[in-house]
Write a protein that holds these residues in place. Sequence first.
Motif, short mmCIF file in Angstrom:
data_model
loop_
_atom_site.label_atom_id
_atom_site.label_comp_id
_atom_site.label_asym_id
_atom_site.label_seq_id
_atom_site.Cartn_x
_atom_site.Cartn_y
_atom_site.Cartn_z
N ALA A 34 3.09 -32.47 18.39
CA ALA A 34 1.97 -31.54 18.47
C ALA A 34 0.64 -32.30 18.41
O ALA A 34 0.57 -33.43 17.91
CB ALA A 34 2.04 -30.53 17.32
N PHE A 35 -0.41 -31.66 18.91
CA PHE A 35 -1.74 -32.23 18.74
C PHE A 35 -2.06 -32.32 17.25
O PHE A 35 -1.61 -31.49 16.45
CB PHE A 35 -2.78 -31.36 19.44
N PRO A 36 -2.83 -33.32 16.82
CA PRO A 36 -3.19 -33.43 15.41
C PRO A 36 -3.88 -32.17 14.89
O PRO A 36 -4.56 -31.45 15.63
CB PRO A 36 -4.13 -34.64 15.38
N PHE A 50 2.35 -29.45 23.88
CA PHE A 50 2.05 -28.03 23.72
C PHE A 50 3.20 -27.32 22.99
O PHE A 50 4.28 -27.88 22.81
CB PHE A 50 1.76 -27.39 25.08
N VAL A 51 2.93 -26.10 22.57
CA VAL A 51 3.88 -25.36 21.73
C VAL A 51 5.26 -25.29 22.39
O VAL A 51 5.37 -24.97 23.58
CB VAL A 51 3.34 -23.95 21.45
N VAL A 52 6.28 -25.59 21.61
CA VAL A 52 7.66 -25.49 22.11
C VAL A 52 8.07 -24.03 22.20
O VAL A 52 8.59 -23.58 23.23
CB VAL A 52 8.61 -26.28 21.19
N MET A 53 7.86 -23.28 21.11
CA MET A 53 8.27 -21.87 21.08
C MET A 53 7.23 -21.04 20.34
O MET A 53 6.85 -21.36 19.22
CB MET A 53 9.64 -21.72 20.40
N TRP A 54 6.80 -19.97 20.98
CA TRP A 54 5.82 -19.04 20.39
C TRP A 54 6.52 -17.70 20.23
O TRP A 54 6.95 -17.10 21.22
CB TRP A 54 4.61 -18.94 21.32
N LEU A 55 6.62 -17.25 19.00
CA LEU A 55 7.22 -15.95 18.69
C LEU A 55 6.11 -14.95 18.40
O LEU A 55 5.30 -15.16 17.49
CB LEU A 55 8.14 -16.05 17.47
N ARG A 56 6.08 -13.86 19.18
CA ARG A 56 5.04 -12.84 18.98
C ARG A 56 5.68 -11.46 18.90
O ARG A 56 6.47 -11.08 19.77
CB ARG A 56 4.03 -12.85 20.13
N ASN A 111 -8.53 -29.67 18.61
CA ASN A 111 -8.48 -28.36 19.24
C ASN A 111 -7.66 -28.46 20.52
O ASN A 111 -7.54 -29.54 21.13
CB ASN A 111 -9.89 -27.86 19.59
N TYR A 112 -7.09 -27.32 20.92
CA TYR A 112 -6.45 -27.29 22.22
C TYR A 112 -7.52 -27.39 23.31
O TYR A 112 -8.69 -27.07 23.07
CB TYR A 112 -5.64 -25.99 22.39
N PRO A 113 -7.14 -27.80 24.51
CA PRO A 113 -8.13 -27.88 25.59
C PRO A 113 -8.78 -26.53 25.87
O PRO A 113 -8.25 -25.47 25.51
CB PRO A 113 -7.29 -28.36 26.79
N GLU A 114 -9.91 -26.55 26.52
CA GLU A 114 -10.63 -25.34 26.86
C GLU A 114 -9.74 -24.41 27.70
O GLU A 114 -9.04 -24.85 28.61
CB GLU A 114 -11.90 -25.68 27.63
N GLY A 115 -9.79 -23.12 27.37
CA GLY A 115 -9.00 -22.13 28.09
C GLY A 115 -7.68 -21.78 27.42
O GLY A 115 -7.05 -20.79 27.78
N TYR A 116 -7.28 -22.59 26.43
CA TYR A 116 -6.03 -22.33 25.71
C TYR A 116 -6.30 -21.51 24.45
O TYR A 116 -7.44 -21.43 23.97
CB TYR A 116 -5.35 -23.64 25.32
N PRO A 138 -2.86 -26.37 15.76
CA PRO A 138 -1.81 -26.97 16.59
C PRO A 138 -0.49 -27.09 15.83
O PRO A 138 -0.46 -27.36 14.62
CB PRO A 138 -2.37 -28.35 16.93
N SER A 139 0.61 -26.91 16.55
CA SER A 139 1.96 -27.05 15.99
C SER A 139 2.94 -27.04 17.15
O SER A 139 2.57 -26.76 18.29
CB SER A 139 2.28 -25.92 15.01
#
Length: 419
Positions: free
Chosen positions: A339-341, A317-323, A345-350, A355-356
């Motif tokens: 990261a996921f290819p 899953f994402v290491v760092m998310w900047l918002r 897709n990310y799992p349901e609910g995400y 992906p990255s």
Amino acid sequence: PQIDSWTRIEEAAFSVQPPSTSQKLDNGSWVDLQYHSVVWKDGHTTDKFNKMGKSPLPPPGTLISQHMYDEGTFPSFQSQQAVSVTASPYNAVGDGHHDDTAAIQKAIDSHEIVVLPKGYYLVSSTLQLRNNTKLCGVGRSFTLIIVPKTGLQCAESQGLACPIIETPAGAGSVVVAYMTVTSWHDIDNTFAILWQTHGDSCVFRQGFFFSSYYVSDPADIYLADPDYWPAGAPRPVPVVNTTHPLIVISGGGMFYDLENEDCIGEAPSYRHLLITNSTQGANFYQLNMEHGRGDANLEIVDSANVQIYGLKSEGNFVVMWLRNSRNVSMYGYGGNAAAFPLTDNYPEGYTQTTPSLFRLQASNNIRLCNLRDIPRIANGNQTFFAGEGFDPHLWSMVYDITLDQYTPPMTRPVFYYKS
């Protein structure tokens, strides 16, 4: 000789071609890997990026010391003014069974430097630090603060669950050092710390925030974690998924060796570390956020002036998310996260987006330096604490949601800059 002028290098980055490598797959075959370490500036690659010029002034005397603490004066159990919570009149027990909340809080209210000797300190409500409190253990493997099986029973704080430790808002000189703060996987009303104080004298040093399974004997706290569980023994299953962050920072200061690597019972909204509304300056020296199962291990939102000197992670899953943030720099990333290819897709609910490992959104003046992973191909799975291995030819290091642009697979920027 007399030095008439200095060359001041403010920034410098150059594309390089690292040597190729190869990895053996589970089936015995080998795959060749050739990374491309480029300078990525505002959506385009370039050979170099630098800001330098002549200066009549020498380097400032604080060039190195601004990143350090004074070991000789740093608070600890050896400090002359230190008070132990186990001494009279506080008489904390530290056996993991007696409630030591009142004893610890009384010491905090009465003294600046408060020491927790070796032990398990059970607290049932939030420890409220003052703006100059120095709360020190004797080592993160020796001093542990834990909570009851049902967590903390207190009023919600800022719309979140209750923190085990809370620092006051505003300027100060708070220190928290040499201890582990532990919650449980199967409760959703408790998190480790709400850090609201800011200032250059605010320091977090060599501590650990941890979420484990509840055990009746505190001495077994580490055996209760899946990483340490005896082979073949049945493992408890979390009752709930944790929905809130474990560590919340809205203040600032200097954070050394801040680490978390939980992976059990975490909902998409969970974060190991959430930096929110922090603008006074937060500097991190070797930050380790890994194995998280939330949308991101680390999220920085509505914040500014955050500097990270060394970041490590594992997992998918994402290491760092900047918002909605600005003036954020990360100097050096490593680890075997994958990261996921791009086709997944990310799992349901995400959050469903490309992906990255690094995700940017509505943020500017961002610097991500030396993004380099240790490739891990086709081993592990989603039940393994470090996640699944994926071929680096299939995934991206950085994705910018605002620009809808990702760095190509096998591209590992030495410098990723967004003005």
